[in-house]
Design an enzyme around this catalytic site. Sequence first.
Site, PDB file in Angstrom:
ATOM      1  N   ASP A  25     -10.179 -46.596 -12.647  1.00  0.00           N
ATOM      2  CA  ASP A  25     -11.379 -46.387 -11.818  1.00  0.00           C
ATOM      3  C   ASP A  25     -11.369 -47.333 -10.621  1.00  0.00           C
ATOM      4  O   ASP A  25     -11.683 -46.945  -9.494  1.00  0.00           O
ATOM      5  CB  ASP A  25     -12.668 -46.512 -12.649  1.00  0.00           C
ATOM      6  CG  ASP A  25     -12.751 -47.788 -13.468  1.00  0.00           C
ATOM      7  OD1 ASP A  25     -11.719 -48.464 -13.648  1.00  0.00           O
ATOM      8  OD2 ASP A  25     -13.857 -48.131 -13.935  1.00  0.00           O
ATOM      9  N   ASP A  75      -3.011 -36.932 -11.592  1.00  0.00           N
ATOM     10  CA  ASP A  75      -3.487 -35.698 -10.966  1.00  0.00           C
ATOM     11  C   ASP A  75      -4.636 -36.020 -10.018  1.00  0.00           C
ATOM     12  O   ASP A  75      -4.662 -35.575  -8.867  1.00  0.00           O
ATOM     13  CB  ASP A  75      -3.942 -34.721 -12.064  1.00  0.00           C
ATOM     14  CG  ASP A  75      -4.426 -33.405 -11.484  1.00  0.00           C
ATOM     15  OD1 ASP A  75      -3.738 -32.872 -10.599  1.00  0.00           O
ATOM     16  OD2 ASP A  75      -5.497 -32.927 -11.909  1.00  0.00           O
ATOM     17  N   LYS A 120      -6.601 -47.088 -18.313  1.00  0.00           N
ATOM     18  CA  LYS A 120      -7.916 -47.515 -18.810  1.00  0.00           C
ATOM     19  C   LYS A 120      -7.717 -48.203 -20.153  1.00  0.00           C
ATOM     20  O   LYS A 120      -8.088 -47.664 -21.208  1.00  0.00           O
ATOM     21  CB  LYS A 120      -8.839 -46.290 -18.940  1.00  0.00           C
ATOM     22  CG  LYS A 120      -9.366 -45.755 -17.618  1.00  0.00           C
ATOM     23  CD  LYS A 120     -10.464 -46.622 -17.001  1.00  0.00           C
ATOM     24  CE  LYS A 120     -11.775 -46.507 -17.736  1.00  0.00           C
ATOM     25  NZ  LYS A 120     -12.821 -47.386 -17.122  1.00  0.00           N
ATOM     26  N   TYR A 124      -2.489 -33.516 -20.812  1.00  0.00           N
ATOM     27  CA  TYR A 124      -2.091 -32.141 -20.506  1.00  0.00           C
ATOM     28  C   TYR A 124      -1.459 -31.441 -21.707  1.00  0.00           C
ATOM     29  O   TYR A 124      -1.565 -30.234 -21.835  1.00  0.00           O
ATOM     30  CB  TYR A 124      -1.106 -32.127 -19.334  1.00  0.00           C
ATOM     31  CG  TYR A 124      -1.782 -32.142 -17.973  1.00  0.00           C
ATOM     32  CD1 TYR A 124      -2.615 -33.180 -17.614  1.00  0.00           C
ATOM     33  CD2 TYR A 124      -1.575 -31.111 -17.066  1.00  0.00           C
ATOM     34  CE1 TYR A 124      -3.232 -33.197 -16.381  1.00  0.00           C
ATOM     35  CE2 TYR A 124      -2.181 -31.118 -15.826  1.00  0.00           C
ATOM     36  CZ  TYR A 124      -3.015 -32.164 -15.490  1.00  0.00           C
ATOM     37  OH  TYR A 124      -3.632 -32.164 -14.268  1.00  0.00           O
ATOM     38  N   ASP A 138      -4.548 -36.452  -5.561  1.00  0.00           N
ATOM     39  CA  ASP A 138      -5.369 -35.657  -4.635  1.00  0.00           C
ATOM     40  C   ASP A 138      -6.135 -36.593  -3.695  1.00  0.00           C
ATOM     41  O   ASP A 138      -6.262 -36.327  -2.496  1.00  0.00           O
ATOM     42  CB  ASP A 138      -6.394 -34.793  -5.393  1.00  0.00           C
ATOM     43  CG  ASP A 138      -5.902 -33.372  -5.636  1.00  0.00           C
ATOM     44  OD1 ASP A 138      -4.673 -33.201  -5.760  1.00  0.00           O
ATOM     45  OD2 ASP A 138      -6.734 -32.456  -5.714  1.00  0.00           O
TER      46      ASP A 138
HETATM   47  C1  IPM Z   1      -1.114 -30.473  -9.576  1.00  0.00           C
HETATM   48  C2  IPM Z   1      -2.041 -29.332  -9.931  1.00  0.00           C
HETATM   49  C3  IPM Z   1      -1.728 -28.865 -11.342  1.00  0.00           C
HETATM   50  C4  IPM Z   1      -1.991 -30.028 -12.279  1.00  0.00           C
HETATM   51  C5  IPM Z   1      -2.483 -27.598 -11.794  1.00  0.00           C
HETATM   52  C6  IPM Z   1      -2.246 -26.440 -10.856  1.00  0.00           C
HETATM   53  C7  IPM Z   1      -2.178 -27.234 -13.208  1.00  0.00           C
HETATM   54  O1  IPM Z   1      -3.365 -29.732  -9.780  1.00  0.00           O
HETATM   55  O2  IPM Z   1       0.107 -30.264  -9.588  1.00  0.00           O
HETATM   56  O3  IPM Z   1      -1.609 -31.558  -9.278  1.00  0.00           O
HETATM   57  O4  IPM Z   1      -3.133 -30.230 -12.727  1.00  0.00           O
HETATM   58  O5  IPM Z   1      -1.046 -30.763 -12.579  1.00  0.00           O
HETATM   59 MG    MG Z   2      -3.612 -31.668  -8.983  1.00  0.00          MG
END
Ligand code: IPM
Ligand code: MG
Length: 371
Positions: A227, A251, A194, A143, A255
């Site tokens: 992975d 990240d 990784k 990032y 999710d």
């Molecule tokens: C998260 C989001 C953020 C990230 C975005 C909105 C920049 O996806 O907090 O997971 O990638 O960290």
């Molecule tokens: Mg995210």
Amino acid sequence: MTTHKLLLLPGDGIGVEIMSEVERIIAILNAKCGGTTFEVEHDLVGGSAIDAHGVAITDAAMAKAAAADAIILGAVGGPKWDDVPYEIRPEAGLLRLRKDFDLFANLRPAICYPALAEASSLKRELVEGLDIMIVRELTSGTYFGEPKEISDIGNGQKRAVDTTVYTTAEIERVIKSACDLARKRSNKVSMAAKWNVMKSGVLWRDVTIATHKDYAPDVELDLILADNCAMQLIRNPKQFDVIATDNLFGDVLSDEAAMMTGSLGMLPSASLGAVDPATGRSKAMYEPVHGSAPDISGQGIANPIATIASLAMALRYSFDMGTQADAIEAAIAQVLDDGLRTADIMQDGATKVGTEDMGKAIAAQVEAKLA
Ligand code: IPM
Ligand code: MG
């Protein structure tokens, strides 16, 4: 009389609607928690800040954030700002908050509420009782690494570079946080990286092994390729307790873990800095894992649970108010048991409610529990 200062940054899209429901809960805490008052300030972040001030967060808002005891953020971004230059895009506000306050440990719990086991895309038996904590490194890696650029290489061709950078100290501190958390849970850390293809992965593996040996040999440690971790999360998620990983893998994996619990609309997160030895507290920001959901914003149908649960995390991690945090979490579980559902978690036979009615139902339960 203790006063805690909260800065609310609703942001964009559904961030605005769901933050109103957080304020509803704060009002109840103020009424019910004698001796403790929450003082609330507001400011803009993301696209709404770009529209008003031309930047994704102003220095004035950063100053308010610095003065606050905790920050609660809604969500940022949306198609409206797709064409603004990369440097000032809505996400830049969020990233500045994380970076400037050095909020390196991002705690993303994935808990499956019993009432929602059916809403998961996985089979009930795989997710029922699921309780995972992802600890994502939040201030370094891909990032923020430099160079980060797109350059012209002639013949109409371009070359894009992102850089994944980590230092020993950056890895060590997040692994320590993961071990501290594991000790309060099922005492197991799985570190995902990784190391088979990335030098940064090799350092993650080596520093994790060394930190574990010196700092937390009592904690069970498992090293897992990122992975494989993604695959194992789908195959048998309950094998995990704490998953520690870098910014980019975190990240993605968070999710994935979030969705297994029924909906991305359910999961809160805490982003914590180093503990200040003077106060024993960390700089902290709390936010839902989900985004600004521009497709449903303004319709009053967004699920406010992740943001309300983020307030519960704030009470627990910033203010030692475990009882009140428990009350909020129990209130959420109760309304789900009662069959209330926002559209994202709707099931046959349940009662569909909008953002405000979900917030009101949770608020009523919190009020009853703190009575
Ligand atoms: C998260 C989001 C953020 C990230 C975005 C909105 C920049 O996806 O907090 O997971 O990638 O960290
Ligand atoms: Mg995210």
